[in-house]
Each structure stands twice: as C-alpha cells, then as structure tokens.
Design an enzyme around this catalytic site. Sequence first.
Site, PDB file in Angstrom:
ATOM      1  N   GLU A  80      21.652  43.420 -13.632  1.00  0.00           N
ATOM      2  CA  GLU A  80      21.219  44.807 -13.818  1.00  0.00           C
ATOM      3  C   GLU A  80      22.143  45.652 -14.574  1.00  0.00           C
ATOM      4  O   GLU A  80      23.318  45.222 -14.969  1.00  0.00           O
ATOM      5  CB  GLU A  80      20.901  45.639 -12.638  1.00  0.00           C
ATOM      6  N   GLU A 122      23.196  59.955  -4.630  1.00  0.00           N
ATOM      7  CA  GLU A 122      24.391  59.844  -5.021  1.00  0.00           C
ATOM      8  C   GLU A 122      25.339  60.903  -5.491  1.00  0.00           C
ATOM      9  O   GLU A 122      26.312  60.820  -6.343  1.00  0.00           O
ATOM     10  CB  GLU A 122      24.358  58.737  -6.282  1.00  0.00           C
ATOM     11  N   GLY A 158      29.865  54.864 -12.460  1.00  0.00           N
ATOM     12  CA  GLY A 158      30.769  55.959 -11.862  1.00  0.00           C
ATOM     13  C   GLY A 158      32.213  56.176 -12.666  1.00  0.00           C
ATOM     14  O   GLY A 158      32.872  55.229 -13.135  1.00  0.00           O
ATOM     15  N   TYR A 204      29.929  51.927  -0.437  1.00  0.00           N
ATOM     16  CA  TYR A 204      30.370  53.423  -0.200  1.00  0.00           C
ATOM     17  C   TYR A 204      31.272  53.713   1.088  1.00  0.00           C
ATOM     18  O   TYR A 204      31.773  54.908   1.403  1.00  0.00           O
ATOM     19  CB  TYR A 204      29.158  54.415  -0.183  1.00  0.00           C
ATOM     20  N   ASN A 235      23.824  49.532 -15.675  1.00  0.00           N
ATOM     21  CA  ASN A 235      23.888  50.961 -15.005  1.00  0.00           C
ATOM     22  C   ASN A 235      24.429  51.782 -16.354  1.00  0.00           C
ATOM     23  O   ASN A 235      25.348  51.404 -17.035  1.00  0.00           O
ATOM     24  CB  ASN A 235      25.232  50.548 -14.262  1.00  0.00           C
ATOM     25  N   ASP A 263      25.870  44.093 -14.799  1.00  0.00           N
ATOM     26  CA  ASP A 263      26.109  43.602 -13.653  1.00  0.00           C
ATOM     27  C   ASP A 263      26.082  42.051 -14.058  1.00  0.00           C
ATOM     28  O   ASP A 263      24.931  41.908 -14.501  1.00  0.00           O
ATOM     29  CB  ASP A 263      25.812  44.080 -12.520  1.00  0.00           C
ATOM     30  N   ARG A 272      27.508  49.731 -18.120  1.00  0.00           N
ATOM     31  CA  ARG A 272      27.928  48.554 -17.310  1.00  0.00           C
ATOM     32  C   ARG A 272      27.045  47.644 -16.875  1.00  0.00           C
ATOM     33  O   ARG A 272      26.020  47.910 -16.503  1.00  0.00           O
ATOM     34  CB  ARG A 272      28.767  49.109 -16.018  1.00  0.00           C
ATOM     35  N   SER A 279      22.022  51.752  -5.253  1.00  0.00           N
ATOM     36  CA  SER A 279      22.720  51.709  -4.341  1.00  0.00           C
ATOM     37  C   SER A 279      22.549  50.714  -2.961  1.00  0.00           C
ATOM     38  O   SER A 279      22.999  50.953  -2.119  1.00  0.00           O
ATOM     39  CB  SER A 279      22.907  53.401  -3.482  1.00  0.00           C
TER      40      SER A 279
END
Length: 303
Positions: A265, A17, A271, A211, A267, A252, A250, A145
């Site tokens: 999950e 990433e 980003g 992406y 994070n 999810d 964050r 990802s």
Amino acid sequence: MQNFGKVAVLAGGFSSEREVSLASGAAIVAALRSKGIDAHTFDPKETPLGELKAQGFQTAFNILHGTYGEDGAVQGALELLGIPYTGSGVTASAIGMDKYRSKLIWQALGLPVPEFAVLHDDSDFAEIERKLGLPMFVKPAAEGSSVGVVKVKEAGRLQTVYQELKHLQGEIIAERFVGGGEYSCPVLCGHALPSIRIIPATEFYDYEAKYNRNDTVYQCPSDLSEADEQLMRELAVRGAQAVGAQGCSRVDFLKDTDGKLYLLEINTLPGMTDHSLVPKSAAQVGMDFADLCIEILKTAHVG
Ligand SMILES: Nc1ncnc2c1ncn2[C@@H]1O[C@H](COP(=O)(O)OP(=O)(O)OP(=O)(O)O)[C@@H](O)[C@H]1O
Ligand SMILES: [Mg+2]
C-alpha cells in the site's frame, strides 16, 4: 532560503489518528522554528480552515492523517483557498487512501501486488479460498491503522469474516498471504530513501503493534541485498509516481518466502514524529529531522 511566510502546520483534525497527527505536528513546529520559520500548529477541528487567510497564514504544512486529512478533502479545501500545501494533491491523496484502486493502478502498470479478490455478497467464497490459499488476509480497502485487517486461517471462515467486515469503509478485499517479511520505503520528491524492515512482535503489524506496544523492531538500513534494495527503491518511486503522489510518501512492501517483492500500500501522509519511519530513513542519508521538514515544506504547491 525561500520565504514561506507564516506557516500553518495542519495537525489534529477529525480522524482516529488525531493524537498521532498532533504529536507529528508538535515535532514539525519545533523543527521549523529551529530553522527560523514562523510556524504554528493549526488544528482544523478547533479552528475552521477558512480562518487560515484571516490569520495571515501563507503556507500549509499538512500532517493530518486519515479521513479529511490525507484523502483529498483538505487538499481540495486548500486549493479553493489558494494556500500552497505540502504533499500530494486531491487525486493522489484520494487514490492512496483506497487500497483497492491503488492496487488496480499498480497492476495495470505491471507493478507486483499480492494476488487478491474483491468480496461481494454473492462471491464464491470456497473458490476464492482455493485460489488464494490459506492463511489469507482480508481487509477493508479504505480504513487504516490495521482496522478490520483479519488473517483468515481456517477453511470455510472467509464468508463469515466478510460478513463481519462489510460495514467498514471501501470494498472488502481478500489477499494472498505474503510471509517473507515486511518493509517500507519512503519517497521524497521522486527519490527513494533507504528501506526499513519492520518486524512486529505480534503475529502481524496490527493496531496493537502500531500504537500500543513498543516492541516492534525497525531496522534501517534493512536486511535487503544491494540488488533488492535497488529494486525496492525503484518500485517505490514507480508506485508513488503511478498514483501521482507528491512531496513525501511511503510505500509499504511485503517480501515472499521466495524473495519476491510486492507493493502492499502507499501512505501519502506518513507520520513525522521523531521516531516515525521516514525520519529514521532520512537520517541514514544524513538528513536530520529539521532538514527533512524543510525539504517537505519546499514542496508546498497549489494547483
Ligand atoms: N497479504 C498479506 N500478507 C501478509 N501480511 C499482510 C498482508 N496484508 C496485510 N498484512 C499484515 O497486516 C498489516 C496491516 O495491513 P495493511 O497494511 O494492508 O492495512 P493497514 O495497515 O490498515 O493500512 P494503513 O497502513 O493504511 O493503516 C500489514 O502491515 C501486515 O503486517
Ligand atoms: Mg499498513
């Protein structure tokens, strides 16, 4: 404002990433400078981290993703160097990278996670298929990802998929399909920000959607009822707290067709490009990108 001294925005690094991280890093450096902060990009792939002190850096804003960036490794190095850094510490970072162990913690606390099973060479695959139903999701616990995330649709395929995935990082987990919608909820300093609905144009939110395409729809405010929005925010805060996340993270979520919410999950290093999810959500409560960067910078800590 607090004196942060010379700030290193840690970006780039060694993971797949890397490019996303560099994009976030550039946006953060510009935002911090707009607030009068002496911020510079520092890429640990190009300059050893040990150079931070010699170069006069006093604070680190970490935006490295993936391996060595959000898994506790760089956090441990910064602890040893005694340089305050933003975000989660060693333990929370390591747990957050591991979908299996974060689920175990959430489950133990009674937080809702999709039913799952850990696959082994000698698993009873037919029984797991029967128990979780089809379609189901199979994924490695410690990749990111969407690498290795497979939707299994046909009976009898689970074992083959497991064999294809077992070389990847972490336990291989099979998970019940939760098909009523995908959401994400940022947590900043222990408080939730508005949830975001993610509507991928592909069958699920895979690597392509993340992406290589720009047709994923992000809705913020999301379409949740007032009551569900409150519930999601509460679950996000509890989910982040459970793994010990600090600063900005964050969580999810998936919603089932009957409306029930599940934690998917966490994070611990989301980003931060100007079109990333956390800035979108912060904007809803009137916090612009530069203010958000300052709030995160204030969380820099060591120990
Ligand atoms: N149990 C499930 N039910 C329905 N969809 C799922 C399920 N698990 C995963 N998905 C879909 O697959 C996508 C990727 O899965 P997941 O978020 O678990 O892994 P990841 O994205 O690789 O992790 P990371 O976000 O750390 O990169 C999700 O965003 C979602 O679209
Ligand atoms: Mg994901």
